[in-house]
Design a protein around this motif. Structure first.
Motif, PDB file in Angstrom:
ATOM      1  N   ASP A  31      66.846  39.684 -59.389  1.00 20.17           N
ATOM      2  CA  ASP A  31      65.938  40.794 -59.316  1.00 20.17           C
ATOM      3  C   ASP A  31      65.628  41.256 -57.914  1.00 20.17           C
ATOM      4  O   ASP A  31      65.269  40.462 -56.982  1.00 20.17           O
ATOM      5  CB  ASP A  31      64.575  40.702 -60.122  1.00 20.17           C
ATOM      6  N   CYS A  32      65.585  42.433 -57.562  1.00 24.70           N
ATOM      7  CA  CYS A  32      65.486  43.013 -56.383  1.00 24.70           C
ATOM      8  C   CYS A  32      63.846  43.240 -56.549  1.00 24.70           C
ATOM      9  O   CYS A  32      63.349  44.172 -57.024  1.00 24.70           O
ATOM     10  CB  CYS A  32      66.099  44.357 -55.895  1.00 24.70           C
ATOM     11  N   VAL A  33      63.054  42.598 -55.654  1.00 17.31           N
ATOM     12  CA  VAL A  33      61.657  42.449 -55.691  1.00 17.31           C
ATOM     13  C   VAL A  33      60.951  43.382 -54.559  1.00 17.31           C
ATOM     14  O   VAL A  33      59.829  43.971 -54.534  1.00 17.31           O
ATOM     15  CB  VAL A  33      60.914  41.337 -55.626  1.00 17.31           C
ATOM     16  N   GLU A  34      61.863  43.523 -53.587  1.00 18.78           N
ATOM     17  CA  GLU A  34      61.255  44.444 -52.348  1.00 18.78           C
ATOM     18  C   GLU A  34      62.271  45.222 -51.579  1.00 18.78           C
ATOM     19  O   GLU A  34      63.192  44.532 -51.140  1.00 18.78           O
ATOM     20  CB  GLU A  34      60.346  43.543 -51.393  1.00 18.78           C
ATOM     21  N   LYS A  35      62.253  46.556 -51.635  1.00 16.72           N
ATOM     22  CA  LYS A  35      63.368  47.252 -50.977  1.00 16.72           C
ATOM     23  C   LYS A  35      62.790  47.024 -49.443  1.00 16.72           C
ATOM     24  O   LYS A  35      61.690  47.258 -49.079  1.00 16.72           O
ATOM     25  CB  LYS A  35      63.509  48.432 -51.409  1.00 16.72           C
ATOM     26  N   HIS A  36      63.937  47.058 -48.669  1.00 19.33           N
ATOM     27  CA  HIS A  36      63.828  47.010 -47.086  1.00 19.33           C
ATOM     28  C   HIS A  36      63.123  45.666 -46.576  1.00 19.33           C
ATOM     29  O   HIS A  36      63.365  45.546 -45.350  1.00 19.33           O
ATOM     30  CB  HIS A  36      62.976  48.120 -46.571  1.00 19.33           C
ATOM     31  N   ALA A  37      62.495  44.811 -47.620  1.00 21.72           N
ATOM     32  CA  ALA A  37      62.090  43.508 -47.224  1.00 21.72           C
ATOM     33  C   ALA A  37      61.267  43.663 -46.158  1.00 21.72           C
ATOM     34  O   ALA A  37      60.937  42.762 -45.336  1.00 21.72           O
ATOM     35  CB  ALA A  37      63.300  42.486 -46.886  1.00 21.72           C
ATOM     36  N   GLY A  38      60.434  44.661 -45.991  1.00 15.97           N
ATOM     37  CA  GLY A  38      59.325  44.849 -44.857  1.00 15.97           C
ATOM     38  C   GLY A  38      59.967  45.221 -43.818  1.00 15.97           C
ATOM     39  O   GLY A  38      59.123  45.114 -42.634  1.00 15.97           O
ATOM     40  N   THR A  39      61.347  45.327 -43.399  1.00 11.87           N
ATOM     41  CA  THR A  39      61.908  45.660 -42.050  1.00 11.87           C
ATOM     42  C   THR A  39      62.098  47.016 -41.769  1.00 11.87           C
ATOM     43  O   THR A  39      62.261  47.542 -40.746  1.00 11.87           O
ATOM     44  CB  THR A  39      63.269  44.989 -42.250  1.00 11.87           C
ATOM     45  N   GLY A  40      62.036  48.093 -42.898  1.00 11.62           N
ATOM     46  CA  GLY A  40      62.251  49.237 -42.750  1.00 11.62           C
ATOM     47  C   GLY A  40      63.877  49.579 -42.571  1.00 11.62           C
ATOM     48  O   GLY A  40      64.045  50.894 -42.628  1.00 11.62           O
ATOM     49  N   ASP A  41      64.645  48.608 -42.870  1.00 11.26           N
ATOM     50  CA  ASP A  41      66.117  48.730 -42.754  1.00 11.26           C
ATOM     51  C   ASP A  41      66.438  48.861 -44.252  1.00 11.26           C
ATOM     52  O   ASP A  41      66.298  47.966 -45.151  1.00 11.26           O
ATOM     53  CB  ASP A  41      66.619  47.353 -42.230  1.00 11.26           C
TER      54      ASP A  41
END
Length: 250
Positions: A31-41
Motif C-alpha cells: 500500500d502507498c501510505v504517503e505520496k512524496h514521503a514528506g520530501t516534496g519529490d
C-alpha cells in the motif's frame, strides 16, 4: 458434492496429469501510505507491507491445549520475542512499524514501511527483498524458539489479513477458500497455496462452484496460508479464507 484432487504423493497415480505452473508467482501486497514521503519529490513515496513469521508460538490444537497459556502470559514480552528474531537492519532502509502476534496461529504479522520511487512494481520488489532478508535471518538463527517447534520462516503477506480471535475457531489443516468473483480452477488454487506447505487434497465444490477446501498435510501450512492469502486478489477474484473444522474439534 465435491470434486477431490489428491496431491501430496511424490509419485502421482498412473494417468494423472501433471499440473503446469503457467501462472506468475504471487506478489506481496503493498500500500502507498504517503505520496512524496514528506520530501516534496513526486518521484518518491512511502509504502507499507507485511510478512508473517510462523512457528513462533505453540499452535492451539484443541480447546483443552494448555501450552499457549504456559508461554503467552505477557503480550508485550511476546512482541519483544518476535522483535528479537528480526534482523537489526532491514534492506532498503525499511523499518518495522508494528508487530501483531497471532497466538492461536502460532506466529506473528510484522508490518513494515519503506520509502522508494513511485510505482507499485518497484515497491513490490523492494518489499519482497525485505521478506527474503527476514526469512534468511530467522532460518539461520541457531536453536528453536520452543522445544516442540521447528525453525521459523518468514512469508510475504499477499492479501489483507483478517485479524480475529474467535475462541471456537481453532486452527485446522483444512482451509475453506471462498471466491468473491469468478471461481478459480484447481491449477490456480494449487499455484496460490503450494508455497505454504504440501497439499494433501483440494476439494472443488460443484454445487455453487464458489468455494474450495485446501487440505494441507501439516497445520503450519494452513495457518501460514490463512494469514498470508486472505484478501488476496487473483485476476478478478478476491479470496476469503477460514478454517474448516476437523473431527478432532467436534
Amino acid at each position: 458434492m465435491q470434486t477431490r484432487f489428491l496431491l501430496s504423493s511424490a509419485l502421482r497415480r498412473p494417468g494423472w496429469p501433471r499440473i503446469a505452473h503457467t501462472t506468475p508467482r504471487r506478489s506481496i501486497h503493498v500500500d502507498c501510505v504517503e505520496k512524496h514521503a514528506g520530501t516534496g519529490d513526486e518521484r518518491v513515496a512511502k509504502y507499507q507491507a507485511a510478512l508473517f513469521v510462523d512457528n513462533v508460538f505453540p499452535l492451539k490444537v484443541s480447546r483443552l491445549d494448555i501450552r499457549p497459556y504456559l508461554v503467552l502470559r505477557n503480550e508485550a514480552a511476546m512482541r519483544k520475542k518476535v522483535a528479537g528474531m528480526l534482523p537489526s537492519e532491514l534492506p532498503h532502509g525499511a523499518r518495522v512499524s508494528d508487530i501483531d502476534p497471532h497466538f492461536r496461529d502460532g506466529g506473528s504479522l510484522v508490518h513494515f514501511t519503506f520509502t522508494g520511487n513511485t510505482g507499485l512494481d518497484a515497491a513490490r520488489q523492494t518489499a519482497q527483498d525485505v521478506v527474503s532478508a527476514v526469512d534468511a535471518h530467522v532460518r539461520a538463527q541457531s536453536g528453536r524458539r520452543w522445544l516442540w517447534l521447528e525453525s521459523a520462516r518468514a512469508l510475504a503477506v499477499r492479501g489483507v489479513p483478517f485479524c480475529e480471535d474467535i475462541v471456537r475457531m481453532l486452527p485446522s489443516k483444512r482451509v475453506r477458500v471462498e471466491f468473491c468473483g469468478p471461481p478459480l480452477d484447481m491449477e490456480q488454487i494449487f499455484d496460490e497455496f503450494r508455497a505454504f506447505g504440501r497439499i494433501l487434497d483440494i476439494e472443488m465444490a460443484q454445487r455453487d462452484a464458489q468455494h474450495a477446501v485446501v487440505h494441507f498435510t501439516r497445520l503450519r501450512g494452513a495457518t501460514s496460508a490463512r494469514n498470508c492469502v486472505h484478501g488476496d486478489v487473483v485476476g478478478a477474484t478476491r479470496l476469503r479464507l477460514a478454517y474448516e473444522r476437523e473431527d478432532r474439534e467436534m
